[in-house]
Design an enzyme around this catalytic site. Structure first.
Site, PDB file in Angstrom:
ATOM      1  N   GLU A 114      23.706 -47.297 -11.987  1.00  0.00           N
ATOM      2  CA  GLU A 114      22.540 -47.128 -11.123  1.00  0.00           C
ATOM      3  C   GLU A 114      21.405 -46.548 -11.976  1.00  0.00           C
ATOM      4  OE1 GLU A 114      25.027 -46.372  -7.057  1.00  0.00           O
ATOM      5  OE2 GLU A 114      24.426 -44.574  -8.116  1.00  0.00           O
ATOM      6  N   ASP A 143      26.339 -37.670  -7.518  1.00  0.00           N
ATOM      7  CA  ASP A 143      27.795 -37.579  -7.604  1.00  0.00           C
ATOM      8  C   ASP A 143      28.285 -37.721  -9.035  1.00  0.00           C
ATOM      9  OD1 ASP A 143      28.896 -36.804  -5.291  1.00  0.00           O
ATOM     10  OD2 ASP A 143      29.527 -38.793  -4.620  1.00  0.00           O
ATOM     11  N   LYS A 260      30.949 -41.424  -0.932  1.00  0.00           N
ATOM     12  CA  LYS A 260      29.594 -41.226  -0.421  1.00  0.00           C
ATOM     13  C   LYS A 260      29.570 -40.325   0.826  1.00  0.00           C
ATOM     14  CE  LYS A 260      25.861 -43.713   1.675  1.00  0.00           C
ATOM     15  NZ  LYS A 260      25.434 -44.999   2.202  1.00  0.00           N
ATOM     16  N   ASP A 459      30.083 -45.683   7.044  1.00  0.00           N
ATOM     17  CA  ASP A 459      28.957 -45.993   7.927  1.00  0.00           C
ATOM     18  C   ASP A 459      29.449 -46.617   9.231  1.00  0.00           C
ATOM     19  OD1 ASP A 459      29.870 -48.106   6.408  1.00  0.00           O
ATOM     20  OD2 ASP A 459      27.902 -48.805   5.766  1.00  0.00           O
TER      21      ASP A 459
HETATM   22  O1  LIG Z   1      31.404 -41.724  -4.876  1.00  0.00           O
HETATM   23  C1  LIG Z   1      30.352 -42.220  -4.537  1.00  0.00           C
HETATM   24  C2  LIG Z   1      30.182 -43.613  -4.438  1.00  0.00           C
HETATM   25  C3  LIG Z   1      28.952 -44.111  -4.046  1.00  0.00           C
HETATM   26  N1  LIG Z   1      27.916 -43.279  -3.781  1.00  0.00           N
HETATM   27  C4  LIG Z   1      26.604 -43.835  -3.366  1.00  0.00           C
HETATM   28  O2  LIG Z   1      26.758 -44.658  -2.241  1.00  0.00           O
HETATM   29  C5  LIG Z   1      25.719 -45.608  -2.194  1.00  0.00           C
HETATM   30  C6  LIG Z   1      26.249 -46.976  -1.871  1.00  0.00           C
HETATM   31  O3  LIG Z   1      27.024 -47.445  -2.948  1.00  0.00           O
HETATM   32  P1  LIG Z   1      26.968 -48.947  -3.454  1.00  0.00           P
HETATM   33  O4  LIG Z   1      27.723 -49.021  -4.701  1.00  0.00           O
HETATM   34  O5  LIG Z   1      25.572 -49.422  -3.469  1.00  0.00           O
HETATM   35  O6  LIG Z   1      27.833 -49.667  -2.365  1.00  0.00           O
HETATM   36  P2  LIG Z   1      27.446 -50.819  -1.320  1.00  0.00           P
HETATM   37  O7  LIG Z   1      28.684 -51.567  -1.031  1.00  0.00           O
HETATM   38  O8  LIG Z   1      26.273 -51.584  -1.766  1.00  0.00           O
HETATM   39  O9  LIG Z   1      27.072 -49.958  -0.042  1.00  0.00           O
HETATM   40  C7  LIG Z   1      27.112 -50.463   1.270  1.00  0.00           C
HETATM   41  O10 LIG Z   1      28.358 -50.131   1.864  1.00  0.00           O
HETATM   42  C8  LIG Z   1      28.669 -48.744   1.911  1.00  0.00           C
HETATM   43  C9  LIG Z   1      29.953 -48.590   2.670  1.00  0.00           C
HETATM   44  O11 LIG Z   1      30.998 -49.153   1.968  1.00  0.00           O
HETATM   45  C10 LIG Z   1      27.557 -47.989   2.620  1.00  0.00           C
HETATM   46  O12 LIG Z   1      27.813 -46.623   2.533  1.00  0.00           O
HETATM   47  C11 LIG Z   1      26.240 -48.288   1.962  1.00  0.00           C
HETATM   48  O13 LIG Z   1      25.188 -47.620   2.603  1.00  0.00           O
HETATM   49  C12 LIG Z   1      25.999 -49.763   2.009  1.00  0.00           C
HETATM   50  O14 LIG Z   1      24.756 -50.094   1.405  1.00  0.00           O
HETATM   51  C13 LIG Z   1      25.025 -45.573  -3.548  1.00  0.00           C
HETATM   52  O15 LIG Z   1      23.775 -44.956  -3.394  1.00  0.00           O
HETATM   53  C14 LIG Z   1      25.960 -44.732  -4.391  1.00  0.00           C
HETATM   54  O16 LIG Z   1      25.295 -43.992  -5.344  1.00  0.00           O
HETATM   55  C15 LIG Z   1      28.076 -41.907  -3.874  1.00  0.00           C
HETATM   56  O17 LIG Z   1      27.138 -41.159  -3.659  1.00  0.00           O
HETATM   57  N2  LIG Z   1      29.290 -41.410  -4.262  1.00  0.00           N
END
Ligand SMILES: O=c1ccn([C@@H]2O[C@H](COP(=O)(O)OP(=O)(O)O[C@H]3O[C@H](CO)[C@@H](O)[C@H](O)[C@H]3O)[C@@H](O)[C@H]2O)c(=O)[nH]1
Ligand SMILES: [Mn+2]
Length: 746
Positions: A114, A143, A260, A459
């Protein structure tokens, strides 16, 4: 009187509702006819007893597949039932000093996957929301516990001191500097003063980027998984500047951190002590604010006294800035939100897709959030939503005058400071404790507040529990995309991401929280159906596998599984195929897309169902029996030029893990071979009526999956399917065909 005018309007699109219900009714009748046909034929087969055991088994599997797809289709109809669309009137909001405060939560986890400049653009754009700066507090959760992110945030703070006054002065809407300077920026273009200032800011921005990149280059640690909590507060020193807080929660290898959801809960606690705003905007680090108006738009719902007592959150759509016109991977997830870069209008757009592998029966139309909005509100999508602190912490329900400390600790965890913050009376400086994993945080899986840990799709699950508790939500999709994110345009990444989502959904589906068990007594049945559809659609992998193998094996042997052309029930199958596909096409077209979109969505659905849905379900089951631990690797948001080029030119990039590529190729090859043998049989016997449908299924799969065929046989570039994968797939297809023939012959 101005005051009595509504802040928002909710309308049901009657004409579409009529079309939808008509479609649902006719399609249901056809499905009933299909069930009647299958049941009676099956009874006959078993009665006469002249068919072989394997054939009967195959027949039952095909029937079961059709039933499963019909079930998912049925759940899907809840989305079609009462779609609504909304309008807001922010000009009717109270004066700025009467607006409630907002805390913005942004999560990041890894400065490599990221990139910091991207993350800081999200931070800066959130700071530039059109909202009184003293009522806006931005929290960045890191994180990765990374000095790179912390350093970048300090630079972002410095840059924001130039950028925010500039945005305010000229009414800049594109408040992410990267987007502003790379796309034709908005603002008062004609004045000389503006042009000069813009130039100056551009220079500042370039310096900012350079510094951030330097920090990364010079860093000795990029990510730390073992560190105490780190908190840094940027105190506003200018009227335009909101509070900016960096939070990296304590991480210890021995403590579970709950990904997250864990990060968000730490922000909930830390912000509870610092600003304690009643409203929270949650953003993923790659989702920048593309319209500063979203805060006021959300307030048009949160401050509407009629809906606000039960309103938990306002969900905005996920839109993406990097979607090509020819979105081959359906990276935009059109079916969920309807991304309308082409056709932004207030007219209701039915974003539906008929998720189907085998065209004949299912037609699982996904007309998602508008449809849920007409019931109790959309699901929570993890980012781009304004939620109330009260809904997350249940402050009004659980803190009574006479609730004793012991009970409070059970609900909210042992932190006295946090409990005090819930009453909004006391502020404290001891915030670092709130970010410690050894304090309240670890027991949160048992706590009934905040973002829930049970599933990796925190979510979906948190939103579900809120709806179960009687909260509502609202979906608002304004003309200008309020947030823009980075969609995954890398096939491999996307399939991994979808596998994670599937695992999270199936975790819920097979638990006591299954929407069809936990939901019905707690929410309207239509809302349950929507949640159940999302939880159960990945099980579509079972019919997908069955229907892309069994009819084909029978085709090779010339054994019919479907009614022949002269049979009246033949028309039932034709109707189901046409009805679902035409509906899908109509919806894609009415959303401003082309027929190509229909093809792309069909293809991706087929690919995901035989891979992601299968692996994700398997992962969830293994977690349930304790053979595997949940994991959440953030998607890679760094741009890879080669991949982006292929994606933009509409070419598949098959450099993805073999576990995804091989099943996909195996099934495509199997279908090609079956169709060829089937065709030879038809020419030989001149009897095509009996196996027409089976041949058509293979034909349809081959047409839809043409890019895979191209990747195996015709392409020479680096994005092609690697030779070893093609060979292995051919062997596997051969084995399946031989085994099938053996079983059916004897
Ligand atoms: O241990 C972790 C893992 C991820 N993240 C954050 O979580 C967000 C979402 O992560 P991403 O890798 O972009 O996953 P996506 O699959 O794209 O996320 C989708 O799916 C997630 C559920 O699986 C939701 O929480 C997200 O909002 C949604 O955009 C990012 O800002 C990460 O930085 C953390 O803060 N800590
Ligand atoms: Mn993401």
């Amino acid at each position: 009187m101005e005051d009595s005018l509504p802040l928002n309007l909710c309308q049901v699109k009657k004409s579409s509702l009529v079309i939808n219900r008509l479609y649902t009714s006719l399609h249901s009748i056809a499905l009933l006819a299909l069930i009647f046909y299958r049941t009676s034929t099956l009874l006959e087969i078993t009665k006469t007893g002249n068919k072989s055991m394997p054939f009967v088994l195959f027949y039952v599997l095909v029937f079961a597949s059709e039933l499963m797809l019909s079930f998912i289709w049925l759940l899907n109809q809840a989305y079609l039932w009462r779609p609504v669309y909304r309008t807001v009137f922010p000009e009717r909001l109270p004066e700025d000093d009467k607006l409630p405060a907002i805390d913005v939560f942004i999560c990041t986890a890894d400065p490599t996957r990221e990139p910091s400049v991207q993350v800081m653009n999200t931070v800066i754009s959130a700071m530039a929301l059109d909202y009184p700066a003293n009522k806006l507090h931005v929290y960045l959760s890191d994180d990765g516990g990374s000095p790179v992110t912390l350093g970048a945030m300090r630079e972002a703070w410095n840059f924001a001191r130039f950028w925010l006054p500039f945005c305010r002065k000229y009414g800049i809407k594109t408040s992410s500097p990267e987007a502003y300077f790379s796309v034709a920026g908005d603002g008062n273009v004609s004045s000389k003063e503006f042009t000069a200032e813009k130039e100056k800011i551009k220079e500042e921005y370039d310096v900012f980027k350079e510094r951030v990149n330097k920090i990364k280059e010079n860093a000795t640690t990029i990510i730390s998984k073992n560190h105490p909590s780190i908190i840094e507060v940027g105190e506003p020193d200018k009227a335009e500047m909101p509070l900016l807080v960096y939070v990296s929660r304590e991480k210890r290898p021995s403590h579970p951190h709950n990904f997250k959801a864990g990060a968000l809960n730490v922000l909930l606690r830390v912000s509870g002590l610092l600003s304690n705003s009643p409203h929270i905007l949650a953003l993923d680090c790659d989702m920048y604010c593309n319209d500063p108006a979203s805060a006021r738009q959300a307030m048009c719902f949160h401050l509407d006294s009629e809906i606000s007592p039960k309103l938990a959150f306002v969900q905005f759509p996920h839109n993406f800035h990097n979607i090509s016109d020819n979105d081959i991977y359906d990276s935009q997830l059109r079916t969920f939100f309807t991304l309308l870069l082409v056709n932004h209008s207030f007219k209701l757009r039915f974003n539906s897709s008929i998720n189907q592998l085998i065209p004949l029966f299912n037609g699982m139309i996904q007309n998602q959030w508008y449809g849920m909005d007409g019931i109790t509100g959309p699901i929570n999508c993890g980012t781009c939503f304004y939620i109330t602190r009260e809904a997350l912490c249940e402050t009004s329900g659980s803190i009574q005058e006479d609730t004793n400390v012991g009970q409070l600790r059970k609900i909210f965890g042992p932190s006295n400071e946090f409990i005090k913050s819930l009453n909004r009376k006391i502020k404290s400086n001891i915030i670092k404790d709130e970010a410690r994993c050894s304090s309240a945080l670890l027991q949160e899986s048992q706590l009934q507040v905040g973002f829930r840990y049970f599933s990796v799709v925190e979510d979906y699950f948190t939103g579900f529990l809120l709806h179960c508790k009687g909260w509502n939500s609202v979906y608002y999709n304004p003309q200008r995309p309020p947030f823009l994110g980075t969609a995954s345009t890398n096939l491999g990444e996307m399939l991994v991401q979808n596998t994670r989502w599937t695992a999270g959904l199936i975790e819920v589906a097979i638990s006591k929280y299954s929407p069809i068990i936990y939901g019905p007594s707690r929410m309207p049945i239509l809302a349950c159906m929507c949640y159940a559809q999302l939880a159960y659609y990945p099980f579509g992998f079972i019919p997908s596998w069955c229907l892309s193998i069994i009819p084909q094996l029978c085709l090779v042997q010339g054994i019919p599984l479907y009614p022949e052309i002269s049979n009246p029930f033949f028309m039932v199958f034709v109707y189901l195929f046409l009805s679902s596909n035409l509906k899908h096409i109509q919806e894609a077209l009415s959303a401003g897309h082309s027929i190509r979109t229909w093809m792309h969505e069909q293809r991706m659905w087929m690919i995901k169902s035989v891979t992601c849905y299968f692996y994700g379900s398997l992962n969830a089951i293994m977690e349930k029996i304790g053979m595997r631990e949940a994991s959440f690797l953030p998607t890679d948001k760094a741009e890879d030029e080669g991949r982006t080029k292929l994606y933009k030119s509409g070419m598949f990039d098959f450099r993805a893990p073999g576990m995804f590529i091989i099943p996909m190729c195996t099934l495509v090859i199997l279908n090609i071979v079956s169709l060829l043998i089937g065709a030879v049989k038809i020419i030989h016997t001149r009897n095509y009526g009996e196996i027409f449908i089976q041949a058509f299924i293979s034909f349809f799969i081959i047409v839809v999956q043409y890019p895979v065929i191209e990747g195996i046989f015709f392409r020479k570039d680096y994005g092609r399917i690697p030779k070893p994968a093609s060979l292995l797939s051919t062997m596997l297809a051969g084995i399946i065909l031989s085994l099938g023939s053996l079983v059916l012959i004897y």
